[in-house]
Design a protein around this motif. Sequence first.
Motif, PDB file in Angstrom:
ATOM      1  N   GLU A   1       0.833  -1.203   0.000  1.00 28.76           N
ATOM      2  CA  GLU A   1       0.000   0.000   0.000  1.00 28.76           C
ATOM      3  C   GLU A   1       0.868   1.254   0.000  1.00 28.76           C
ATOM      4  O   GLU A   1       0.374   2.355   0.181  1.00 28.76           O
ATOM      5  N   ASP A   2       2.159   1.092  -0.192  1.00 32.49           N
ATOM      6  CA  ASP A   2       3.124   2.188  -0.134  1.00 32.49           C
ATOM      7  C   ASP A   2       3.441   2.661  -1.551  1.00 32.49           C
ATOM      8  O   ASP A   2       4.178   2.003  -2.281  1.00 32.49           O
ATOM      9  N   PHE A   3       2.858   3.793  -1.937  1.00 35.08           N
ATOM     10  CA  PHE A   3       3.022   4.312  -3.292  1.00 35.08           C
ATOM     11  C   PHE A   3       3.912   5.543  -3.307  1.00 35.08           C
ATOM     12  O   PHE A   3       3.978   6.286  -2.345  1.00 35.08           O
ATOM     13  N   ARG A   4       4.568   5.762  -4.434  1.00 37.29           N
ATOM     14  CA  ARG A   4       5.438   6.929  -4.643  1.00 37.29           C
ATOM     15  C   ARG A   4       4.764   7.847  -5.649  1.00 37.29           C
ATOM     16  O   ARG A   4       4.527   7.471  -6.789  1.00 37.29           O
ATOM     17  N   PHE A   5       4.434   9.053  -5.199  1.00 35.94           N
ATOM     18  CA  PHE A   5       3.760  10.035  -6.034  1.00 35.94           C
ATOM     19  C   PHE A   5       4.768  11.015  -6.600  1.00 35.94           C
ATOM     20  O   PHE A   5       5.695  11.424  -5.902  1.00 35.94           O
ATOM     21  N   PRO A   6       4.580  11.422  -7.845  1.00 34.85           N
ATOM     22  CA  PRO A   6       5.490  12.398  -8.460  1.00 34.85           C
ATOM     23  C   PRO A   6       5.378  13.747  -7.769  1.00 34.85           C
ATOM     24  O   PRO A   6       4.332  14.096  -7.226  1.00 34.85           O
ATOM     25  N   GLY A   7       6.449  14.501  -7.806  1.00 32.77           N
ATOM     26  CA  GLY A   7       6.485  15.784  -7.135  1.00 32.77           C
ATOM     27  C   GLY A   7       5.809  16.910  -7.882  1.00 32.77           C
ATOM     28  O   GLY A   7       5.370  17.880  -7.290  1.00 32.77           O
ATOM     29  N   ASN A   8       5.686  16.783  -9.204  1.00 34.96           N
ATOM     30  CA  ASN A   8       5.073  17.887  -9.944  1.00 34.96           C
ATOM     31  C   ASN A   8       3.561  17.708 -10.033  1.00 34.96           C
ATOM     32  O   ASN A   8       3.012  16.726  -9.568  1.00 34.96           O
ATOM     33  N   THR A   9       2.897  18.652 -10.647  1.00 33.25           N
ATOM     34  CA  THR A   9       1.430  18.661 -10.638  1.00 33.25           C
ATOM     35  C   THR A   9       0.791  18.158 -11.924  1.00 33.25           C
ATOM     36  O   THR A   9      -0.421  18.236 -12.070  1.00 33.25           O
ATOM     37  N   ASP A  10       1.558  17.643 -12.851  1.00 32.54           N
ATOM     38  CA  ASP A  10       0.986  17.137 -14.095  1.00 32.54           C
ATOM     39  C   ASP A  10       0.067  15.953 -13.815  1.00 32.54           C
ATOM     40  O   ASP A  10       0.433  15.021 -13.102  1.00 32.54           O
ATOM     41  N   GLU A  11      -1.143  15.980 -14.393  1.00 25.30           N
ATOM     42  CA  GLU A  11      -2.118  14.914 -14.154  1.00 25.30           C
ATOM     43  C   GLU A  11      -1.675  13.559 -14.678  1.00 25.30           C
ATOM     44  O   GLU A  11      -2.068  12.541 -14.155  1.00 25.30           O
ATOM     45  N   ASP A  12      -0.883  13.554 -15.729  1.00 25.38           N
ATOM     46  CA  ASP A  12      -0.526  12.279 -16.337  1.00 25.38           C
ATOM     47  C   ASP A  12       0.745  11.666 -15.756  1.00 25.38           C
ATOM     48  O   ASP A  12       1.282  10.716 -16.305  1.00 25.38           O
ATOM     49  N   GLU A  13       1.217  12.193 -14.643  1.00 24.71           N
ATOM     50  CA  GLU A  13       2.407  11.641 -14.019  1.00 24.71           C
ATOM     51  C   GLU A  13       2.113  10.275 -13.417  1.00 24.71           C
ATOM     52  O   GLU A  13       1.079  10.056 -12.787  1.00 24.71           O
ATOM     53  N   THR A  14       3.048   9.353 -13.573  1.00 24.63           N
ATOM     54  CA  THR A  14       2.886   7.977 -13.126  1.00 24.63           C
ATOM     55  C   THR A  14       3.124   7.848 -11.629  1.00 24.63           C
ATOM     56  O   THR A  14       4.014   8.474 -11.080  1.00 24.63           O
ATOM     57  N   ILE A  15       2.319   6.999 -10.986  1.00 29.00           N
ATOM     58  CA  ILE A  15       2.469   6.674  -9.577  1.00 29.00           C
ATOM     59  C   ILE A  15       2.998   5.245  -9.499  1.00 29.00           C
ATOM     60  O   ILE A  15       2.486   4.344 -10.153  1.00 29.00           O
ATOM     61  N   TYR A  16       4.048   5.057  -8.697  1.00 30.45           N
ATOM     62  CA  TYR A  16       4.723   3.757  -8.595  1.00 30.45           C
ATOM     63  C   TYR A  16       4.561   3.154  -7.205  1.00 30.45           C
ATOM     64  O   TYR A  16       4.359   3.861  -6.226  1.00 30.45           O
ATOM     65  N   CYS A  17       4.720   1.847  -7.130  1.00 31.26           N
ATOM     66  CA  CYS A  17       4.788   1.134  -5.861  1.00 31.26           C
ATOM     67  C   CYS A  17       6.201   1.329  -5.300  1.00 31.26           C
ATOM     68  O   CYS A  17       7.183   1.121  -6.016  1.00 31.26           O
ATOM     69  N   ASN A  18       6.313   1.706  -4.048  1.00 25.44           N
ATOM     70  CA  ASN A  18       7.620   1.882  -3.430  1.00 25.44           C
ATOM     71  C   ASN A  18       8.323   0.549  -3.187  1.00 25.44           C
ATOM     72  O   ASN A  18       9.537   0.492  -3.135  1.00 25.44           O
ATOM     73  N   SER A  19       7.550  -0.508  -3.022  1.00 25.91           N
ATOM     74  CA  SER A  19       8.146  -1.807  -2.711  1.00 25.91           C
ATOM     75  C   SER A  19       8.762  -2.504  -3.919  1.00 25.91           C
ATOM     76  O   SER A  19       9.873  -2.998  -3.859  1.00 25.91           O
ATOM     77  N   CYS A  20       8.017  -2.529  -5.052  1.00 27.13           N
ATOM     78  CA  CYS A  20       8.505  -3.285  -6.214  1.00 27.13           C
ATOM     79  C   CYS A  20       8.684  -2.425  -7.460  1.00 27.13           C
ATOM     80  O   CYS A  20       9.073  -2.925  -8.503  1.00 27.13           O
ATOM     81  N   ASN A  21       8.386  -1.121  -7.354  1.00 26.69           N
ATOM     82  CA  ASN A  21       8.552  -0.159  -8.442  1.00 26.69           C
ATOM     83  C   ASN A  21       7.589  -0.379  -9.616  1.00 26.69           C
ATOM     84  O   ASN A  21       7.798   0.144 -10.697  1.00 26.69           O
ATOM     85  N   ALA A  22       6.523  -1.147  -9.405  1.00 26.12           N
ATOM     86  CA  ALA A  22       5.519  -1.347 -10.458  1.00 26.12           C
ATOM     87  C   ALA A  22       4.679  -0.086 -10.622  1.00 26.12           C
ATOM     88  O   ALA A  22       4.478   0.669  -9.671  1.00 26.12           O
ATOM     89  N   VAL A  23       4.180   0.137 -11.821  1.00 27.81           N
ATOM     90  CA  VAL A  23       3.266   1.246 -12.069  1.00 27.81           C
ATOM     91  C   VAL A  23       1.902   0.864 -11.495  1.00 27.81           C
ATOM     92  O   VAL A  23       1.363  -0.186 -11.814  1.00 27.81           O
TER      93      VAL A  23
END
Length: 68
Positions: free
Chosen positions: A13-35
Amino acid sequence: MAFPKRCAQCGSEDFRFPGNTDEDETIYCNSCNAVVGDKKELAKEEVDDEGEGDHQVESLLRSLSGKK
């Protein structure tokens, strides 16, 4: 498509969110780096859930910042 609460690859349940505000930015899993999705999907769920998405977004952002 609903934004996942868990990573489909590893179940984290640990996700990595992009720092910028673009809507199409990808969110990744912090554990396995999956999209796991993108900001556009998360924003759509926020609107579709009649406020429930607001709570989920706030919770996710708090968990990323280490605040409870």
